[in-house]
Design a protein around this motif. Structure first.
Motif, short mmCIF file in Angstrom:
data_model
loop_
_atom_site.label_atom_id
_atom_site.label_comp_id
_atom_site.label_asym_id
_atom_site.label_seq_id
_atom_site.Cartn_x
_atom_site.Cartn_y
_atom_site.Cartn_z
N ARG A 134 11.30 -35.78 27.10
CA ARG A 134 11.97 -36.99 27.59
C ARG A 134 13.46 -36.77 27.79
O ARG A 134 14.06 -37.36 28.68
CB ARG A 134 11.75 -38.16 26.62
CG ARG A 134 10.35 -38.71 26.70
CD ARG A 134 10.20 -39.93 25.87
NE ARG A 134 10.20 -39.50 24.47
CZ ARG A 134 10.45 -40.29 23.44
NH1 ARG A 134 10.74 -41.54 23.63
NH2 ARG A 134 10.41 -39.83 22.22
N LYS A 135 14.08 -35.95 26.95
CA LYS A 135 15.53 -35.80 26.96
C LYS A 135 16.01 -34.57 27.73
O LYS A 135 17.19 -34.34 27.84
CB LYS A 135 16.04 -35.73 25.52
CG LYS A 135 15.78 -37.01 24.76
CD LYS A 135 16.23 -36.88 23.33
CE LYS A 135 15.93 -38.16 22.56
NZ LYS A 135 16.30 -38.07 21.17
N ASP A 169 10.55 -43.45 33.69
CA ASP A 169 9.26 -43.20 33.05
C ASP A 169 9.33 -41.99 32.14
O ASP A 169 8.85 -42.03 31.00
CB ASP A 169 8.17 -43.02 34.11
CG ASP A 169 6.80 -42.94 33.49
OD1 ASP A 169 6.48 -41.90 32.89
OD2 ASP A 169 6.05 -43.93 33.60
N ILE A 170 9.92 -40.91 32.62
CA ILE A 170 10.02 -39.70 31.80
C ILE A 170 10.81 -40.00 30.52
O ILE A 170 10.42 -39.59 29.43
CB ILE A 170 10.68 -38.56 32.60
CG1 ILE A 170 9.72 -38.07 33.69
CG2 ILE A 170 11.08 -37.40 31.68
CD1 ILE A 170 10.36 -37.12 34.68
N ALA A 171 11.91 -40.72 30.66
CA ALA A 171 12.78 -41.01 29.50
C ALA A 171 12.16 -41.97 28.50
O ALA A 171 12.53 -41.97 27.33
CB ALA A 171 14.11 -41.55 29.99
N THR A 172 11.22 -42.81 28.94
CA THR A 172 10.70 -43.86 28.06
C THR A 172 9.20 -43.81 27.82
O THR A 172 8.67 -44.66 27.11
CB THR A 172 11.04 -45.25 28.66
OG1 THR A 172 10.42 -45.38 29.94
CG2 THR A 172 12.55 -45.44 28.78
N ARG A 173 8.51 -42.85 28.40
CA ARG A 173 7.04 -42.82 28.29
C ARG A 173 6.60 -42.62 26.85
O ARG A 173 6.96 -41.64 26.19
CB ARG A 173 6.48 -41.70 29.16
CG ARG A 173 4.95 -41.66 29.14
CD ARG A 173 4.42 -40.63 30.09
NE ARG A 173 4.46 -41.16 31.43
CZ ARG A 173 3.40 -41.29 32.22
NH1 ARG A 173 2.21 -40.94 31.79
NH2 ARG A 173 3.54 -41.76 33.43
N LEU A 214 5.19 -39.11 24.99
CA LEU A 214 5.83 -37.91 25.52
C LEU A 214 6.87 -37.47 24.49
O LEU A 214 7.77 -38.23 24.15
CB LEU A 214 6.49 -38.22 26.87
CG LEU A 214 6.97 -37.04 27.70
CD1 LEU A 214 5.82 -36.10 28.06
CD2 LEU A 214 7.63 -37.53 28.98
#
Length: 121
Positions: free
Chosen positions: A58-59, A46-50, A53
């Motif tokens: 994300r990275k 979720d963090i990487a693709t939200r 954001l």
């Protein structure tokens, strides 16, 4: 559903600049371990693709350390022994409940900020 909660995770990108983004997770099982919550596809994916954001959030290479959110803007620097959520604990045992806020950050960044807690605007 019983045992599920809404948990807000503050992604802390910079303590010094008070740069963080809150991300809300619904349907979080309070009976999973802290480590399972972090490693579960939902959180990291979720963090990487939200959408919405910014890429720096994300990275960013967050590590597996959570703190209770306190009345500090980003987080408290006191009582690490009480505030750090331990990998083997369930979220419930760690004290996480519905609508709890926790922070997700890099341990190294926290150590540097704790040694010299100055902010830059």
């Amino acid at each position: 559903m019983a045992g599920e909660a809404v948990v807000t995770v503050r992604l802390v990108r910079s303590f010094e600049h008070r740069n963080f983004k809150p991300v809300v997770f619904h349907g979080v099982s309070l009976d999973q371990t802290v480590q399972d919550f972090i490693n579960h596809d939902t959180l990291l994916t979720d963090i990487a693709t939200r959408p919405g954001l910014p890429p720096p959030f994300r990275k960013y290479a967050y590590v597996f350390f959570f703190f209770w959110q306190t009345n500090e803007l980003v987080m408290s620097l006191d009582d690490d022994d009480k505030l750090i959520l331990q990998d083997g604990q369930t979220l419930r045992t760690a004290g996480v409940a519905n609508e709890t806020e926790v922070a997700f950050f890099r341990k190294e960044d926290y150590g540097l900020y704790k040694a010299n807690p100055k902010t830059a605007w």
